[in-house]
Write a protein that holds these residues in place. Structure first.
Motif, PDB file in Angstrom:
ATOM      1  N   ARG A 120     -14.420  -9.790  -1.476  1.00 28.31           N
ATOM      2  CA  ARG A 120     -14.519 -11.198  -1.148  1.00 28.31           C
ATOM      3  C   ARG A 120     -13.377 -11.569  -0.244  1.00 28.31           C
ATOM      4  O   ARG A 120     -12.443 -10.781  -0.021  1.00 28.31           O
ATOM      5  N   THR A 121     -13.414 -12.760   0.282  1.00 25.09           N
ATOM      6  CA  THR A 121     -12.288 -13.264   1.050  1.00 25.09           C
ATOM      7  C   THR A 121     -11.410 -14.072   0.119  1.00 25.09           C
ATOM      8  O   THR A 121     -11.581 -14.046  -1.085  1.00 25.09           O
ATOM      9  N   GLY A 122     -10.474 -14.804   0.649  1.00 26.76           N
ATOM     10  CA  GLY A 122      -9.575 -15.577  -0.188  1.00 26.76           C
ATOM     11  C   GLY A 122      -8.540 -14.739  -0.874  1.00 26.76           C
ATOM     12  O   GLY A 122      -8.131 -15.027  -1.993  1.00 26.76           O
ATOM     13  N   GLY A 123      -8.131 -13.664  -0.195  1.00 19.76           N
ATOM     14  CA  GLY A 123      -7.063 -12.853  -0.722  1.00 19.76           C
ATOM     15  C   GLY A 123      -7.509 -11.859  -1.775  1.00 19.76           C
ATOM     16  O   GLY A 123      -7.167 -11.956  -2.958  1.00 19.76           O
ATOM     17  N   SER A 124      -8.248 -10.884  -1.357  1.00 20.63           N
ATOM     18  CA  SER A 124      -8.544  -9.764  -2.239  1.00 20.63           C
ATOM     19  C   SER A 124      -8.184  -8.492  -1.486  1.00 20.63           C
ATOM     20  O   SER A 124      -8.264  -8.453  -0.261  1.00 20.63           O
ATOM     21  N   PRO A 125      -7.743  -7.488  -2.209  1.00 19.38           N
ATOM     22  CA  PRO A 125      -7.232  -6.296  -1.508  1.00 19.38           C
ATOM     23  C   PRO A 125      -8.326  -5.557  -0.757  1.00 19.38           C
ATOM     24  O   PRO A 125      -9.485  -5.537  -1.155  1.00 19.38           O
ATOM     25  N   LEU A 126      -7.922  -4.943   0.345  1.00 25.43           N
ATOM     26  CA  LEU A 126      -8.790  -4.028   1.062  1.00 25.43           C
ATOM     27  C   LEU A 126      -8.627  -2.639   0.462  1.00 25.43           C
ATOM     28  O   LEU A 126      -7.519  -2.238   0.104  1.00 25.43           O
ATOM     29  N   TYR A 160     -17.467  -7.394   2.865  1.00 23.09           N
ATOM     30  CA  TYR A 160     -16.563  -7.335   4.003  1.00 23.09           C
ATOM     31  C   TYR A 160     -16.189  -5.892   4.332  1.00 23.09           C
ATOM     32  O   TYR A 160     -15.833  -5.110   3.443  1.00 23.09           O
ATOM     33  N   TYR A 203     -14.037  -6.545  12.376  1.00 24.82           N
ATOM     34  CA  TYR A 203     -14.412  -6.653  10.984  1.00 24.82           C
ATOM     35  C   TYR A 203     -15.796  -7.267  10.859  1.00 24.82           C
ATOM     36  O   TYR A 203     -16.326  -7.831  11.823  1.00 24.82           O
ATOM     37  N   SER A 207     -13.712  -4.917   1.380  1.00 25.29           N
ATOM     38  CA  SER A 207     -13.215  -5.828   0.350  1.00 25.29           C
ATOM     39  C   SER A 207     -14.390  -6.612  -0.205  1.00 25.29           C
ATOM     40  O   SER A 207     -15.388  -6.841   0.474  1.00 25.29           O
ATOM     41  N   TYR A 226       0.836  -1.188   0.000  1.00 26.53           N
ATOM     42  CA  TYR A 226       0.000   0.000   0.000  1.00 26.53           C
ATOM     43  C   TYR A 226       0.876   1.245   0.000  1.00 26.53           C
ATOM     44  O   TYR A 226       1.978   1.247   0.554  1.00 26.53           O
ATOM     45  N   GLY A 256      -5.648 -17.552   3.244  1.00 30.07           N
ATOM     46  CA  GLY A 256      -6.526 -17.039   2.207  1.00 30.07           C
ATOM     47  C   GLY A 256      -7.510 -16.004   2.697  1.00 30.07           C
ATOM     48  O   GLY A 256      -8.429 -15.617   1.984  1.00 30.07           O
ATOM     49  N   ASN A 263      -8.678 -12.235   4.643  1.00 26.92           N
ATOM     50  CA  ASN A 263      -8.466 -10.820   4.378  1.00 26.92           C
ATOM     51  C   ASN A 263      -8.081 -10.024   5.602  1.00 26.92           C
ATOM     52  O   ASN A 263      -8.047  -8.804   5.554  1.00 26.92           O
TER      53      ASN A 263
END
Lengths: 112, 113
Positions: free
Chosen positions: B96-102, B31, B48, B94, A36, A96, A98
């Motif tokens: 979705r989960t499973g590794g998506s940027p915030l 999220y 969260y 964000s 970031y 996996g 967030n």
């Protein structure tokens, strides 16, 4: 503003040079990593991400390198511009998910 | 700013008073997150949400509560503010989960005197 740049490591580069910002992460189970950029008075802005099944990913003028053996992440910025001056954070997530864990940041200063 | 509005942007309050910070998103993301940012600590997760009425604690949740009655709004409440809660608070979303940027809002600077 809302930036928190006190006592941060600082990297100074000349305009037009390449910048390399490094980050050591702590959790060997982390499988998702993000860089970031935060400018004064603003929230963190997403630059690029990488999953643990990759060791390199490129974006526009930026490259992220991941070395899982030594738990090291780096952000390379090509042809650094004055607008790149900011605080840069790496962040990691596990399983996996967030829920990101952030590093404390590096201040990048671009000198004209 | 990915359609995220935080309010207020600045607030000064006294120790012991309740404070509510609001995060509003127009992205319809599932999220939502509250982080605080302090010198030397980077950003730390407070709470969260993974859906309407579904919330969970982060690493620094003591002294904070949250509510999410609508997809677009995520409220952070300090029931009785303390000086240690002086900080800059960021909301993030964000898809979705499973590794998506915030994606983050521009923050609320809270000072507790």
């Amino acid at each position: 503003g809302e930036s928190v740049g006190l006592h941060l490591p600082t990297l100074s580069v000349q305009e037009g040079d390449n910048s390399i910002i490094n980050c050591a992460y702590s959790n060997s189970a982390s499988d998702y990593f993000i860089w970031y950029k935060q400018e004064s008075g603003k929230g963190p802005q997403f630059i690029i991400d990488i999953r643990s099944n990759m060791d390199k990913r490129q974006g526009q003028r930026v490259t992220v390198l991941l070395n899982k053996t030594v738990k090291h992440l780096s952000l390379q910025i090509a042809a650094t511009q004055p607008g790149d001056s900011a605080v840069y954070f790496c962040a990691e997530a596990t399983g996996g998910g967030n829920k990101l864990t952030f590093g404390t940041g590096t201040q990048l200063k671009v000198e004209l | 700013d990915a359609g995220i509005t935080q309010s207020p942007r600045h607030k000064v309050t006294e120790t012991g008073t309740p404070v509510t910070l609001r995060c509003h998103q127009t992205e319809n993301h599932r999220y939502m997150y509250w982080y605080r940012q302090d010198p030397g600590h980077g950003l730390r997760l407070i709470h969260y949400s993974y859906g309407v009425k579904d919330t969970d604690k982060g690493e620094v949740s003591d002294g904070y509560s949250v509510s999410r009655s609508k997809t677009e709004d995520f409220l952070l409440t300090l029931e009785s503010a303390t000086s240690s809660q002086t900080s800059v608070y960021f909301c993030a979303i964000s898809e979705r989960t499973g590794g998506s940027p915030l994606h983050f809002g521009n923050g609320t600077r809270l000072t507790v005197t």
